[in-house]
Design an enzyme around this catalytic site. Structure first.
Site, PDB file in Angstrom:
ATOM      1  N   LYS A 213     -37.764  83.960-103.222  1.00 31.30           N
ATOM      2  CA  LYS A 213     -37.172  83.600-102.327  1.00 31.30           C
ATOM      3  C   LYS A 213     -37.955  83.180-101.343  1.00 31.30           C
ATOM      4  O   LYS A 213     -39.696  84.163-100.535  1.00 31.30           O
ATOM      5  CB  LYS A 213     -35.734  83.318-101.007  1.00 31.30           C
ATOM      6  CG  LYS A 213     -35.510  82.874-103.179  1.00 31.30           C
ATOM      7  CD  LYS A 213     -33.728  82.249-102.521  1.00 31.30           C
ATOM      8  CE  LYS A 213     -32.271  81.670-103.384  1.00 31.30           C
ATOM      9  NZ  LYS A 213     -31.216  81.801-103.788  1.00 31.30           N
ATOM     10  N   ARG A 247     -28.860  89.335-107.674  1.00 29.77           N
ATOM     11  CA  ARG A 247     -28.923  87.947-108.655  1.00 29.77           C
ATOM     12  C   ARG A 247     -30.079  87.694-108.786  1.00 29.77           C
ATOM     13  O   ARG A 247     -31.210  88.005-107.277  1.00 29.77           O
ATOM     14  CB  ARG A 247     -28.723  86.409-108.299  1.00 29.77           C
ATOM     15  CG  ARG A 247     -29.409  86.061-108.951  1.00 29.77           C
ATOM     16  CD  ARG A 247     -28.303  84.263-108.902  1.00 29.77           C
ATOM     17  NE  ARG A 247     -28.802  83.669-109.883  1.00 29.77           N
ATOM     18  CZ  ARG A 247     -30.103  82.582-109.498  1.00 29.77           C
ATOM     19  NH1 ARG A 247     -30.831  83.387-108.725  1.00 29.77           N
ATOM     20  NH2 ARG A 247     -29.752  81.370-110.353  1.00 29.77           N
TER      21      ARG A 247
HETATM   22  C1  YH5 Z   1     -28.041  82.470-105.232  1.00 34.49           C
HETATM   23  O1  YH5 Z   1     -28.923  82.705-103.955  1.00 34.49           O
HETATM   24  N1  YH5 Z   1     -30.121  80.869-106.071  1.00 34.49           N
HETATM   25  S1  YH5 Z   1     -31.541  79.340-108.150  1.00 34.49           S
HETATM   26  C2  YH5 Z   1     -36.468  79.068-105.006  1.00 34.49           C
HETATM   27  C3  YH5 Z   1     -37.259  80.463-105.163  1.00 34.49           C
HETATM   28  C4  YH5 Z   1     -36.859  81.296-105.646  1.00 34.49           C
HETATM   29  C5  YH5 Z   1     -35.648  81.622-106.339  1.00 34.49           C
HETATM   30  C6  YH5 Z   1     -39.728  80.689-105.083  1.00 34.49           C
HETATM   31  N2  YH5 Z   1     -28.986  79.922-107.995  1.00 34.49           N
HETATM   32  C7  YH5 Z   1     -28.644  81.612-105.843  1.00 34.49           C
HETATM   33  O2  YH5 Z   1     -33.141  81.191-107.982  1.00 34.49           O
HETATM   34  N3  YH5 Z   1     -26.644  81.529-107.116  1.00 34.49           N
HETATM   35  C8  YH5 Z   1     -30.081  79.483-107.043  1.00 34.49           C
HETATM   36  O3  YH5 Z   1     -38.748  80.448-104.177  1.00 34.49           O
HETATM   37  C9  YH5 Z   1     -28.255  80.772-107.089  1.00 34.49           C
HETATM   38  N4  YH5 Z   1     -26.768  82.649-105.555  1.00 34.49           N
HETATM   39  C10 YH5 Z   1     -26.294  82.293-106.073  1.00 34.49           C
HETATM   40  N5  YH5 Z   1     -25.006  82.689-106.272  1.00 34.49           N
HETATM   41  C11 YH5 Z   1     -32.422  79.078-106.722  1.00 34.49           C
HETATM   42  C12 YH5 Z   1     -33.539  80.590-106.669  1.00 34.49           C
HETATM   43  C13 YH5 Z   1     -35.174  80.498-106.324  1.00 34.49           C
HETATM   44  C14 YH5 Z   1     -35.345  79.338-105.295  1.00 34.49           C
END
Ligand code: YH5
Length: 267
Positions: A213, A247
Site C-alpha cells: 500500500k 491480507r
Molecule cells: C484491506 O485493507 N484492501 S483492495 C492500493 C495499493 C495496494 C493494494 C498500490 N481490499 C483491503 O489491496 N479488504 C483491499 O497501492 C481489502 N482490507 C480488506 N479486508 C486495496 C489493495 C491495495 C490498494
C-alpha cells in the site's frame, strides 16, 4: 473454524480486467488458477477474490459484471483445491451468489452498509470481515479528516458489530479491519498501525491489509512491485500489535517472516 494461535494468511486474487495482461476469458481464468495454486502451495489459508477494484478513484462495476468475473473463478477453485475462499465485495447480490457458488467468507470494505447486506450475510451464516472506510473509493483520499482516528475507527467498528449481532450474525463469525489506505492520510495510517491493539480490544480477530500500500511510497519511495521488504516489515509490526489475519500479495515471504516474528510474540 480458523485457528488463530498462528497468523492466518489471506492471499490476494484480483480478477479485475486490468489485473491480467490479456482480457480473454480462458486466459484470465487460467492465470487466476495458476496464481491460486501457487499461493496455496506457499501456505495461504484463505484466498480473497475481488472483482471490483476498490483502489482510490476506481469506477464502480455492475452486479452482472462483477458476478461474471468472480463466479467462474470460485467454481473452478472449489473443484480443484481445498481452501477457504473469501469474496471481496460490497454488493449483497454478489455475496449471495458467491457463497452459494462455494465461497466461505465475506470480505466487505463497506462493512455490510449496503441495503440488505447485513440480512443476506446473516442468512448465509458465514464469517464476515467488517472494514472501516471514510468516504467511498471514489472520494476517500481527497481530504480524510479525524479528530482521533483510533477512537473513531473503534466507534464505527463497534457500532457495525452491534448491527450485525442484532441481525443474527454470530459473534464467532465477525472479523474487524481498520482499513489501511481507505480514507486515511500517511499520518493516519501510521497512527492506526501503532494503535492497532485498541481495535483488538473490541474482542474480535483483527485482519490487516497493508501489502504494497501507498504508505510505503512515503516510507521507502518504491514502486508497487518493489515493496516486498516494506510490506513484510509492516506485517510484523501489525503482528506485534495483535493482528491475526494478514491480507497479502506475497504469501511465501510473508509466512517466513511472520513465523520468525511469532517466536517473540506471546498472544
Ligand atoms: C484491506 O485493507 N484492501 S483492495 C492500493 C495499493 C495496494 C493494494 C498500490 N481490499 C483491503 O489491496 N479488504 C483491499 O497501492 C481489502 N482490507 C480488506 N479486508 C486495496 C489493495 C491495495 C490498494
Amino acid at each position: 473454524m480458523i485457528d488463530f494461535s498462528k497468523p492466518t494468511i489471506m492471499g490476494i486474487l484480483n480478477v479485475t480486467p486490468d489485473s491480467f495482461s490479456d482480457g480473454g476469458r480462458f486466459n484470465s481464468l487460467n492465470s487466476a488458477l495458476n496464481q491460486v495454486e501457487k499461493m496455496i502451495a506457499e501456505g495461504a489459508d484463505i484466498i480473497d477474490i475481488g472483482g471490483e477494484s476498490t483502489r482510490p478513484g476506481a469506477d464502480r462495476v455492475s452486479i452482472d459484471e462483477e458476478l461474471n468475473r468472480v463466479v467462474p473463478v470460485i467454481e473452478a477453485i472449489t473443484k480443484r483445491f481445498d481452501t477457504i475462499i473469501s469474496i471481496d465485495t460490497s454488493k449483497p447480490q454478489v455475496m449471495d451468489v458467491a457463497i452459494k457458488s462455494g465461497a466461505h467468507l465475506i470480505n466487505d470494505v463497506n462493512a455490510l452498509q449496503a441495503e440488505g447486506a447485513v440480512d443476506i450475510a446473516s442468512q448465509l451464516n458465514v464469517p464476515v470481515c467488517l472494514m472501516h472506510m471514510q468516504g467511498n473509493p471514489k472520494n476517500m483520499q481527497s481530504n480524510p479528516r479525524y479528530t482521533n482516528i483510533i477512537e473513531e475507527v473503534c466507534y464505527f467498528l463497534k457500532q457495525r458489530t452491534e448491527v450485525c449481532l442484532e441481525a443474527g450474525i454470530k459473534k464467532k463469525n465477525i472479523l474487524l479491519d481498520p482499513g489501511f489506505g481507505f480514507g486515511k492520510t500517511y499520518e493516519h495510517n501510521i497512527e492506526l498501525l501503532a494503535g492497532l491493539n485498541k481495535i483488538s480490544e473490541l474482542g474480535y480477530p483483527v485482519l490487516v491489509g497493508l501489502s504494497r500500500k501507498s504508505l510505503l511510497d512515503k516510507m521507502i519511495a518504491r514502486k508497487v512491485d518493489q515493496r516486498l521488504a516494506g510490506s513484510i516489515s509492516l506485517a510484523i509490526i501489525a503482528l506485534q500489535n495483535s493482528a491475526k489475519i494478514f491480507r497479502v500479495h506475497d504469501v511465501a515471504e510473508t509466512i517466513d517472516a511472520l513465523k520468525v516474528a511469532q517466536c517473540f510474540t506471546r498472544n
